[in-house]
Scaffold this active site. Structure first.
Site, PDB file in Angstrom:
ATOM      1  N   GLU A   1      53.203  40.430  -6.571  1.00  0.00           N
ATOM      2  CA  GLU A   1      54.524  40.896  -6.938  1.00  0.00           C
ATOM      3  C   GLU A   1      54.273  42.692  -6.940  1.00  0.00           C
ATOM      4  OE1 GLU A   1      55.645  39.320 -10.880  1.00  0.00           O
ATOM      5  OE2 GLU A   1      56.384  37.563  -9.758  1.00  0.00           O
TER       6      GLU A   1
ATOM      7  N   GLU B   1      54.330  31.029  -6.948  1.00  0.00           N
ATOM      8  CA  GLU B   1      54.396  30.973  -8.521  1.00  0.00           C
ATOM      9  C   GLU B   1      55.770  30.320  -8.847  1.00  0.00           C
ATOM     10  OE1 GLU B   1      52.813  34.276 -10.473  1.00  0.00           O
ATOM     11  OE2 GLU B   1      54.030  34.428 -11.991  1.00  0.00           O
TER      12      GLU B   1
HETATM   13  C1  GAL Z   1      55.170  36.431 -12.969  1.00  0.00           C
HETATM   14  C2  GAL Z   1      53.867  37.292 -12.885  1.00  0.00           C
HETATM   15  C3  GAL Z   1      52.877  36.476 -13.894  1.00  0.00           C
HETATM   16  C4  GAL Z   1      53.525  36.280 -15.268  1.00  0.00           C
HETATM   17  C5  GAL Z   1      54.680  35.613 -15.123  1.00  0.00           C
HETATM   18  C6  GAL Z   1      55.402  35.338 -16.582  1.00  0.00           C
HETATM   19  O1  GAL Z   1      56.128  37.532 -12.373  1.00  0.00           O
HETATM   20  O2  GAL Z   1      53.183  37.176 -11.812  1.00  0.00           O
HETATM   21  O3  GAL Z   1      51.667  37.319 -14.011  1.00  0.00           O
HETATM   22  O4  GAL Z   1      53.670  37.676 -15.733  1.00  0.00           O
HETATM   23  O5  GAL Z   1      55.680  36.204 -14.354  1.00  0.00           O
HETATM   24  O6  GAL Z   1      56.639  34.520 -16.099  1.00  0.00           O
END
Ligand code: GAL
Length: 960
Positions: free
Chosen positions: A432, A508
């Site tokens: 990100e 993710e």
């Molecule tokens: C994502 C990030 C993670 C965590 C997650 C929580 O955007 O990559 O590290 O913060 O959100 O939802």
């Protein structure tokens, strides 16, 4: 006549023997664990240490003569952040620990360690490797500054041969500054991964110098892979040398199935690469379901003498991504049931014993997880070892995106270290990078990193975890595999249609939040409902993301945020909540209900899980939402034997009923398509808890001082049923060959300590009012009348400087004097176990006496000698006397002297409350074979005990 079959058996037996005999051969390399017996001090009273004005003269703890007697002794891995209190004013993203710029005294720590190298080590190269220090580490060896390394996640190493002494002690000092974080989650503080000392011959395999790959034509698995070995060698001698590199391949059954060798020339003081290839037949493929490991033994010789030998575990498998078929393992589509994970666990924080890595990988496999994203940093090698052995694919992630020389050096180290692991299926260059992701510069950087990775490892694809939707700009336009963080939905279909050449993966997904055993949101206490109904705005539920991905093979599956809860990021609430709720498992690894959702759709095992628990006194007659996570085609729910209806399960979904609560039994039956019962389960209203229960995950562990047993603590009712709402505060005692490392309970708002430290009762008495007199002294430890109690020193000169001050009393070289002071002690003081007299310098030589008894001597003006004078003390007046000889310039005794009375170490009282019926205790073995017994007690319930056996296992090679 010997038959063909018997001949084959004989050959197999001989080759097994051969393998066993060379397995026993010692390698000239010594790879030694340097974890035990570090001295640790929290605080940084020595800012001058970093001034580095001249070489080899480290100041404060960086200097060799520094006295660390009163520092704590710790074994690595060590995370001091876990020992700090929670504070509402601290940084919540990092878990509300009193760490960071606001808490400077808690944020810098020093470690020191001495080690002896023998005369026999002379001529070897000596390497010091840190697997991970959080963070900003400065390292000195024998007072010489050797390294500054900032990132808390990459290993670093130095050849310290020039600085060490053989046949003598050597001092390593490490300053660790955890003031600044790197990520936005709990990261720990300290030397939280292993430290190693390697001793090698001057011609040896370079660090991370062996790379073994299995190549198949067009990356399509067949029966005749080519094994390609690249051995990078170092010649630190002054002459060129012919070296022979031999590779032996050992099958998963322990048989040597191939050997090859090559001789090459290595110029003086240079590095060189020797490449070897060989074909093997009928490979056994590695996969998460069948994690079979081969071993490569690389032997290096010069002039017929073996100078190095290393063993490298590897697996035979292919990985790849196809734009339409998704991820391919061994040539076939393989759906990634992945989870993202940070590296902390209840009780121990970031300092995870190796056996805990294995525990965690097993817990993930329990619900069908087959892939692990090491978010957002390179992992510790022992995690990869566990994934190799147990069968878990890995997305290995870099900490930062950058093509600057420092970042590329770290990337290089990361890839070289991890590229032999069969578990590593894909590299991830970053997570990100919101603000730059779409820029041409980010595309350039990503291309440079990706190209470099491909140069080091052409066998694995590369991805980037992209947060924003449908763009094919910047990083997304150059990256080999398009990664998707969240934003699932039609935009993915569109992207795929517009870019049909690019493979995809869900890097993710989900980020649904839930607290184990909680079924309503409670913003005050910081708990969220575990029904799979609460998610932050950028995310979605388990059911939504997974049913979308499961329908689209080209997406390759994906990685849930997260497998385990972790400290920090307490979403959606803030204080008093101190950890995240994203996990399918809580911080201890106890399953939340979501565990059963994933198990239903990620495994073939029949699953029938009913939630919530059925202890709702006061809610009689009210409606309660009941859900069933199951993979049975039909499910029927019953309350106290009465059917509440049968429902059909849609793939990747769940079922729900509104049920009017009445205590009793809520049960479910699962049916197959033909209506046959294939599973039954129930939740029951329990009685009140009456007794505790302790259940170790392993009943026998190794007595190697490293292995662990993880205990589940629960409370049972009179009928032996686990009480899901028990919250008792439980105390723990341990006897025998184990020690408690940490405790936890998965409560995201608990401020109870994870770890308890022993205390040492101590009282410090300054020794003041010194008098002195110039005189010749005897240097053969003989008491003079001037050292005795009955000598009258009232006519002697008084030292002007008092505690904390310094005074050069002897102004001329080769001149001596005697110094005297009195210490009045009570009978109570004499109860101390030890009385340490701490001197702060004597310029140049000193002979120390207490009540006329010789207690020690010093011969270095920088030394800060400490002597235990307890045996020589009595109640009333005691005399401390020092004979000092000044050799050069000015000198004398520094009057800053104290006596520390120390009692016996008091073991801590460990305790932890049950959280919704459960708590966890992590116990580590000592080096004693036998057993240990853990006892759990509360005021209210019957206690529990459990015994774990510790069986002899040789320690791995270590620095004593
Ligand atoms: C994502 C990030 C993670 C965590 C997650 C929580 O955007 O990559 O590290 O913060 O959100 O939802």
């Amino acid at each position: 006549m010997i038959g063909l079959r018997s001949l084959l058996i004989l050959i197999a037996a001989i080759s097994t023997l051969v393998v066993t005999s060379w397995a026993a051969t010692q390698s000239p390399r010594q790879h030694l664990l340097l974890d035990a017996n570090w001295k640790f001090h929290l605080g940084d009273e020595w800012p001058e240490a970093l001034h580095l004005e001249s070489s080899g003269t480290g100041a404060g703890p960086a200097s060799e003569g520094f006295d660390d007697t009163f520092w704590r002794t710790v074994d690595l891995p060590h995370d001091w952040a876990i020992e700090l209190p929670f504070d509402a004013a601290a940084d919540g993203g990092h878990g509300f620990k009193a760490l960071g710029a606001k808490y400077q005294a808690n944020s810098i720590g020093w470690y020191r360690r001495t080690l002896t190298l023998t005369e026999a080590d002379k001529g070897k190269r000596i390497w010091l490797t840190f697997d991970g220090v959080f963070r900003d580490a400065s390292v000195w060896v024998n007072g010489w500054f050797v390294r500054h390394h900032e990132s808390g996640y990459y290993p670093f190493r130095e050849d310290i041969t020039d600085l060490v002494r053989f046949g003598k002690g050597n001092t390593i000092a490490v300053r660790v500054d955890a003031t600044k974080p790197e990520g936005w989650f709990y990261e720990g503080a300290g030397i939280y991964r292993h430290v190693w000392l390697d001793k090698t011959a001057p011609i040896a395999i370079a660090p991370n110098g062996v790379f073994v790959r299995t190549l198949f034509e067009k990356n399509v698995p067949n029966n005749h892979p080519t094994i390609v070995v690249e051995a990078r060698l170092l010649n630190s001698t002054g002459s060129g040398s012919k070296v022979t590199v031999r590779g032996q391949i050992v099958s998963p059954e322990g048989k040597e199935i191939g050997a090859f060798s090559k001789t090459a020339s290595l110029a003086r003081q240079s590095a060189g690469i020797v490449n070897l290839t060989s074909k093997i037949a009928s490979p056994i493929f590695w996969s998460p379901e069948s994690p079979k490991l081969y071993e490569l033994v690389t032997t290096v010789s010069t002039g017929g003498v073996v100078v190095d030998r290393q063993r490298t575990a590897f697996g035979i498998r292919t990985v790849g991504f196809d734009p339409n078929r998704g991820f391919l393992l061994n040539g076939k589509p393989y759906v990634l049931h992945g989870t993202c994970n940070h590296q902390d666990h209840a009780g121990v924080g970031a300092a995870m014993p190796d056996a805990l890595q294995e525990f965690r990988v097993r817990r993930l496999k329990d619900f069908g997880c087959n892939a692990y994203r090491t978010s957002h940093n390179p992992p510790t090698p022992e995690l990869l070892d566990a994934c190799d052995r147990l069968g878990m694919l890995v997305m290995d992630e870099s900490r930062l995106m950058g093509s600057d020389s420092e970042n590329m050096t770290k990337l290089d180290e990361n890839i070289r270290r991890d590229r032999n692991h069969p578990c590593v299926a894909i590299w991830n260059i970053a997570n990100e990078q919101f603000f730059v992701q779409d820029t041409p510069q980010a595309a350039n950087v990503a291309r440079t990193m990706q190209d470099y990775i491909k140069r080091l490892d052409g066998t694995r694809p590369v991805t980037y975890a992209a947060p924003e939707g449908n763009t094919y700009r910047g990083v997304n336009s150059v990256i080999e595999v398009r990664g998707w963080n969240y934003h699932y939905g039609p935009e993915m279909d569109r992207y795929h249609a517009e870019h049909p050449f690019q493979p995809n993966v869900g890097t993710e997904q989900a980020s649904v939040v839930g607290t184990r055993g909680i079924y309503t949101n409670d913003s005050k206490r910081g708990y969220v409902s575990a029904y799979d109904v609460v998610w932050p705005g950028w995310t979605t539920t388990a059911e939504s993301w997974w049913s979308f991905f499961a329908d689209r093979p080209w997406l390759s599956g994906g990685f849930v945020w997260t497998g385990f809860d972790y400290r920090g990021e307490p979403t959606p609430y803030w204080w008093p909540c101190i950890n995240s709720h994203f996990g399918i498992l809580d911080t201890c690894g106890f399953p939340k209900d979501a565990f059963y959702y994933y198990k239903s759709w990620w495994t073939a095992a029949p699953v029938l899980h009913v939630l919530p628990h059925w202890n709702w006194p006061g809610r009689e007659g009210q409606s309660v939402l009941v859900e069933v996570f199951s993979n049975c085609p039909q499910v029927e729910l019953f309350l106290n034997g009465r059917s509440l209806g049968r429902k059909r399960m849609k793939a990747n979904s769940k079922l729900s009923w509104e049920v009017i609560y009445a205590p009793g039994t809520l049960s479910a039956k699962g049916f197959d398509g033909a209506g046959k019962i294939i599973g039954e389960s129930k939740v029951e209203t329990t009685g009140p808890a009456v007794r505790l229960q302790l259940t170790p995950d392993r009943e026998t562990i190794a007595a190697d001082g490293e292995d662990i047993s993880v205990f589940t603590v629960s409370a049972l009712d009179a009928e032996g049923r686990a009480v899901p709402v028990a919250q008792n505060n439980v105390h723990f005692n341990i006897e025998g060959a184990g020690s408690i490392l940490g405790v936890g309970n998965g409560d995201p708002s608990s401020h109870e300590p994870d770890t308890y430290l022993p205390t040492l009762p101590s009282r410090e008495i300054p020794v003041l009012d010194w008098r002195w007199q110039r005189m010749p002294i005897s240097k053969n430890k003989t008491s003079l009348p001037e050292y005795a109690n009955d000598f009258t020193d009232s006519s002697w000169a008084a030292l002007r400087a008092q505690a904390g001050g310094n005074e050069s009393t002897i102004k001329t070289a080769n001149t001596s004097a005697v110094y005297r002071s009195h210490l009045v002690l009570s009978e109570k003081d004499l109860k101390a176990d030890r009385a340490l007299a701490c001197f702060s310098g004597c310029d140049d030589e000193g002979w120390y006496f207490v009540n006329g008894h010789f207690v020690g001597e010093s011969h270095d003006w920088q030394a800060r000698p400490v002597f235990d004078i307890r045996p020589f003390l009595h109640a009333g007046d005691n005399v401390i006397a020092v004979g000092v000889n000044n050799l050069y310039g000015e000198g004398g005794l520094n009057p800053n002297v104290t006596v520390r009375l120390l009692g016996k170490v008091v073991a801590p009282q460990w305790s932890r409350s049950l959280f919704n019926g459960l708590a966890q205790v992590i116990v580590r073995s000592t080096h004693a074979a036998g057993s240990f017994r853990l006892t759990a007690t509360t005021d209210e319930l019957k206690p529990a005990t459990a015994t774990v056996k510790t069986t002899p296992r040789a320690r791995r090679p270590f620095v004593p």
